[in-house]
Write a protein that holds these residues in place. Sequence first.
Motif, PDB file in Angstrom:
ATOM      1  N   GLU A  64      48.330  12.216  38.693  1.00  0.00           N
ATOM      2  CA  GLU A  64      48.771  13.525  39.190  1.00  0.00           C
ATOM      3  C   GLU A  64      47.628  14.227  39.916  1.00  0.00           C
ATOM      4  O   GLU A  64      46.502  14.289  39.436  1.00  0.00           O
ATOM      5  N   ARG A  65      47.943  14.750  41.109  1.00  0.00           N
ATOM      6  CA  ARG A  65      46.976  15.478  41.918  1.00  0.00           C
ATOM      7  C   ARG A  65      47.678  16.668  42.570  1.00  0.00           C
ATOM      8  O   ARG A  65      48.904  16.743  42.595  1.00  0.00           O
ATOM      9  N   GLU A  66      46.896  17.582  43.131  1.00  0.00           N
ATOM     10  CA  GLU A  66      47.489  18.712  43.841  1.00  0.00           C
ATOM     11  C   GLU A  66      48.151  18.265  45.133  1.00  0.00           C
ATOM     12  O   GLU A  66      49.123  18.868  45.588  1.00  0.00           O
ATOM     13  N   THR A  67      47.615  17.234  45.749  1.00  0.00           N
ATOM     14  CA  THR A  67      48.184  16.721  46.986  1.00  0.00           C
ATOM     15  C   THR A  67      48.085  15.203  47.014  1.00  0.00           C
ATOM     16  O   THR A  67      47.211  14.618  46.364  1.00  0.00           O
ATOM     17  N   TYR A  68      48.992  14.580  47.755  1.00  0.00           N
ATOM     18  CA  TYR A  68      48.987  13.126  47.901  1.00  0.00           C
ATOM     19  C   TYR A  68      48.909  12.738  49.381  1.00  0.00           C
ATOM     20  O   TYR A  68      49.105  11.586  49.738  1.00  0.00           O
ATOM     21  N   ASP A  69      48.606  13.716  50.231  1.00  0.00           N
ATOM     22  CA  ASP A  69      48.626  13.491  51.679  1.00  0.00           C
ATOM     23  C   ASP A  69      47.214  13.356  52.236  1.00  0.00           C
ATOM     24  O   ASP A  69      46.620  14.321  52.733  1.00  0.00           O
ATOM     25  N   TYR A  70      46.684  12.148  52.175  1.00  0.00           N
ATOM     26  CA  TYR A  70      45.364  11.875  52.722  1.00  0.00           C
ATOM     27  C   TYR A  70      45.433  10.906  53.905  1.00  0.00           C
ATOM     28  O   TYR A  70      44.414  10.518  54.457  1.00  0.00           O
ATOM     29  N   GLY A  71      46.626  10.522  54.255  1.00  0.00           N
ATOM     30  CA  GLY A  71      46.851   9.634  55.387  1.00  0.00           C
ATOM     31  C   GLY A  71      48.330   9.644  55.689  1.00  0.00           C
ATOM     32  O   GLY A  71      49.120  10.226  54.944  1.00  0.00           O
ATOM     33  N   VAL A  72      48.699   9.035  56.790  1.00  0.00           N
ATOM     34  CA  VAL A  72      50.115   8.996  57.165  1.00  0.00           C
ATOM     35  C   VAL A  72      50.518   7.568  57.495  1.00  0.00           C
ATOM     36  O   VAL A  72      49.715   6.782  58.021  1.00  0.00           O
ATOM     37  N   PRO A  73      51.768   7.198  57.202  1.00  0.00           N
ATOM     38  CA  PRO A  73      52.230   5.845  57.503  1.00  0.00           C
ATOM     39  C   PRO A  73      52.325   5.636  59.011  1.00  0.00           C
ATOM     40  O   PRO A  73      52.780   6.523  59.740  1.00  0.00           O
TER      41      PRO A  73
ATOM     42  N   THR B  19      57.961  19.930  62.940  1.00  0.00           N
ATOM     43  CA  THR B  19      56.777  19.796  62.097  1.00  0.00           C
ATOM     44  C   THR B  19      56.431  18.313  62.036  1.00  0.00           C
ATOM     45  O   THR B  19      57.313  17.451  62.139  1.00  0.00           O
ATOM     46  N   TRP B  20      55.163  18.028  61.866  1.00  0.00           N
ATOM     47  CA  TRP B  20      54.712  16.629  61.826  1.00  0.00           C
ATOM     48  C   TRP B  20      55.389  15.890  60.687  1.00  0.00           C
ATOM     49  O   TRP B  20      55.843  14.758  60.828  1.00  0.00           O
ATOM     50  N   GLU B  21      55.497  16.539  59.547  1.00  0.00           N
ATOM     51  CA  GLU B  21      56.068  15.924  58.346  1.00  0.00           C
ATOM     52  C   GLU B  21      57.494  15.435  58.579  1.00  0.00           C
ATOM     53  O   GLU B  21      57.875  14.352  58.146  1.00  0.00           O
ATOM     54  N   GLU B  22      58.310  16.221  59.277  1.00  0.00           N
ATOM     55  CA  GLU B  22      59.726  15.878  59.414  1.00  0.00           C
ATOM     56  C   GLU B  22      59.989  14.810  60.464  1.00  0.00           C
ATOM     57  O   GLU B  22      61.118  14.356  60.617  1.00  0.00           O
ATOM     58  N   THR B  23      58.951  14.378  61.180  1.00  0.00           N
ATOM     59  CA  THR B  23      59.163  13.306  62.150  1.00  0.00           C
ATOM     60  C   THR B  23      59.245  11.938  61.495  1.00  0.00           C
ATOM     61  O   THR B  23      59.753  10.991  62.092  1.00  0.00           O
ATOM     62  N   PHE B  24      58.764  11.807  60.242  1.00  0.00           N
ATOM     63  CA  PHE B  24      58.755  10.526  59.554  1.00  0.00           C
ATOM     64  C   PHE B  24      60.078  10.281  58.822  1.00  0.00           C
ATOM     65  O   PHE B  24      60.720  11.226  58.364  1.00  0.00           O
TER      66      PHE B  24
ATOM     67  N   ASP C 126      41.158   3.850  46.786  1.00  0.00           N
ATOM     68  CA  ASP C 126      39.708   3.788  46.601  1.00  0.00           C
ATOM     69  C   ASP C 126      39.010   4.773  47.528  1.00  0.00           C
ATOM     70  O   ASP C 126      38.072   5.472  47.132  1.00  0.00           O
ATOM     71  N   GLN C 127      39.455   4.842  48.770  1.00  0.00           N
ATOM     72  CA  GLN C 127      38.831   5.748  49.735  1.00  0.00           C
ATOM     73  C   GLN C 127      39.036   7.207  49.336  1.00  0.00           C
ATOM     74  O   GLN C 127      38.123   8.023  49.471  1.00  0.00           O
ATOM     75  N   ILE C 128      40.229   7.523  48.857  1.00  0.00           N
ATOM     76  CA  ILE C 128      40.508   8.900  48.431  1.00  0.00           C
ATOM     77  C   ILE C 128      39.638   9.261  47.236  1.00  0.00           C
ATOM     78  O   ILE C 128      39.039  10.338  47.174  1.00  0.00           O
ATOM     79  N   LYS C 129      39.562   8.352  46.278  1.00  0.00           N
ATOM     80  CA  LYS C 129      38.759   8.584  45.068  1.00  0.00           C
ATOM     81  C   LYS C 129      37.306   8.861  45.416  1.00  0.00           C
ATOM     82  O   LYS C 129      36.634   9.672  44.769  1.00  0.00           O
ATOM     83  N   GLN C 130      36.836   8.211  46.463  1.00  0.00           N
ATOM     84  CA  GLN C 130      35.433   8.359  46.861  1.00  0.00           C
ATOM     85  C   GLN C 130      35.224   9.486  47.875  1.00  0.00           C
ATOM     86  O   GLN C 130      34.124   9.661  48.391  1.00  0.00           O
ATOM     87  N   GLY C 131      36.282  10.243  48.138  1.00  0.00           N
ATOM     88  CA  GLY C 131      36.147  11.419  48.997  1.00  0.00           C
ATOM     89  C   GLY C 131      35.991  11.122  50.465  1.00  0.00           C
ATOM     90  O   GLY C 131      35.411  11.928  51.199  1.00  0.00           O
ATOM     91  N   LEU C 132      36.511   9.992  50.911  1.00  0.00           N
ATOM     92  CA  LEU C 132      36.297   9.574  52.290  1.00  0.00           C
ATOM     93  C   LEU C 132      37.422   9.976  53.239  1.00  0.00           C
ATOM     94  O   LEU C 132      37.263   9.897  54.455  1.00  0.00           O
ATOM     95  N   ALA C 133      38.573  10.370  52.697  1.00  0.00           N
ATOM     96  CA  ALA C 133      39.736  10.685  53.528  1.00  0.00           C
ATOM     97  C   ALA C 133      40.052  12.180  53.460  1.00  0.00           C
ATOM     98  O   ALA C 133      40.021  12.790  52.397  1.00  0.00           O
ATOM     99  N   MET C 134      40.381  12.739  54.597  1.00  0.00           N
ATOM    100  CA  MET C 134      40.673  14.166  54.722  1.00  0.00           C
ATOM    101  C   MET C 134      42.050  14.511  54.147  1.00  0.00           C
ATOM    102  O   MET C 134      43.008  13.751  54.314  1.00  0.00           O
ATOM    103  N   ASP C 135      42.149  15.640  53.473  1.00  0.00           N
ATOM    104  CA  ASP C 135      43.427  16.155  52.978  1.00  0.00           C
ATOM    105  C   ASP C 135      44.239  16.662  54.177  1.00  0.00           C
ATOM    106  O   ASP C 135      43.807  17.571  54.897  1.00  0.00           O
ATOM    107  N   LEU C 136      45.431  16.089  54.376  1.00  0.00           N
ATOM    108  CA  LEU C 136      46.250  16.422  55.543  1.00  0.00           C
ATOM    109  C   LEU C 136      47.455  17.292  55.200  1.00  0.00           C
ATOM    110  O   LEU C 136      48.371  17.442  56.021  1.00  0.00           O
ATOM    111  N   THR C 137      47.465  17.880  54.019  1.00  0.00           N
ATOM    112  CA  THR C 137      48.618  18.662  53.580  1.00  0.00           C
ATOM    113  C   THR C 137      48.975  19.762  54.575  1.00  0.00           C
ATOM    114  O   THR C 137      50.132  19.906  54.989  1.00  0.00           O
ATOM    115  N   LYS C 138      48.004  20.543  54.967  1.00  0.00           N
ATOM    116  CA  LYS C 138      48.233  21.650  55.895  1.00  0.00           C
ATOM    117  C   LYS C 138      48.694  21.143  57.257  1.00  0.00           C
ATOM    118  O   LYS C 138      49.614  21.697  57.869  1.00  0.00           O
TER     119      LYS C 138
END
Length: 440
Positions: free
Chosen positions: A150-159, A127-132, A103-115
């Motif tokens: 389907e979206r260009e990115t799915y990284d708007y938060g981290v576990p 890299t941050w990604e490989e620590t998980f 819901d938060q992503i849909k409403q544009g409230l969460a930052m894209d963290l892909t980069k």
Amino acid sequence: MNKKVLPLIVSLGLFGSVAAGCGSGDGAKQGADKGDKTVTLRLLSTNPLVGEDSVKLFEQQNPGIKISYEYVPTADYSAKFAALAAAGEIPDVFWTQSGFYTDQIKQGLAMDLTKELKGKNYEGDKTWEETFVPALLDNARNVVKKGLGERETYDYGVPFTMTTIAVLYDKTIFDKLGLKPPTTWDQFMSNNEALKQAGYTPLSMHNNWIDWYPRLFWDQYTRDELTKNPNAFEDKTMTFSSDSVKKGLTAFKDLWDKGYFPQNGITAELQTMQQMFVQRKLGQFLIAPDKLEYIMNNAPKDMSLATYSLPGIAGLPSRSLGGSSNVFAVSASTKYPEEAVKLLKFITSKTHFSQVDALKYSNSGLNNLESDPQLAQFLSGFTNAAAAGFSPDILVPTTINTQISTAFKTDLLPNYLMGKYDLDYVCSQLQKIYEETRAK
């Protein structure tokens, strides 16, 4: 494990629908000090694992950043987040979870963290990604894909943690009754009956986790169908009225009708169950490891505690709920994205998990983080539960968005258990809400 050996801690929650396009407040409210280069970030969580000790350590290591930390109890988080969104004051870094996250992503409230995930981690050695743990990060991404398509990115938060579910029990009670940790569902049910006959309430249940049991049962009963066709609900080859879905709900009500849950379980808070357990009124506690602090601090000295993984009701390997159910995100409108990302990297770092005492007892979801051998033995039930993998956070889609999750947990399930709603009504209402919210 004897309760004197370790102290432990708490988490989990729910938030409601929020207003779209809102920022994180003006400079004055953010607390940026223009007289020097100090930046103040706002951090909001229902998860006290990220608490004052975490803030203190981060500020010590990052003297140019101050943290305004606010903890909100789970029951109040929904209203709090909605109010902040409406006022345009979403904190720079905030906790979220499963369908509410979409819901938060849909409403544009969460930052894209892909980069940022491709950049260095907090310590700067990977890299941050490989620590998980890869499966954990995939789980978080799949929540977004399942909920939003389907979206260009799915990284708007981290576990944040690898939330696993296991059964906590008092070995002294089991020994007194001649019981052993079950490895099959029949043994589990036999233990429940023995505990009931001995005067104990066999199983925990409280209002915020009321959906855990049917979700665990669905992972058993619907696994084959949804493995063959993960989009079965989307293409309507499967609905909430499918036999396998109904079997999960029927099995849950059977436990209730047998008297294996506390009579106040539908409305009780987590702390009520914790108190019942340390008072030895409750025989077994289905729990996540980060909810153990109260029990470890208040259990009688002669209470010897251990854990086991819940057997599969249909005989399949029992996958755990959770996975990436605890997520932290950065506000899309933060005025300090670099600093906010640094705080988020810290929250999910080895530095944080190894140097803050409370976090030593959680399942971090990070690669190669060592734990105390005695602690590992006590938490073996959680480790074993995770070994078979995780049920997808969105399997039978009662967690796909705020509306259906709230209706399921606060209306449909409670009234179904109490006999006010029949099974067909519950299933038809879930299907109706699912179709309505998917169409939006």
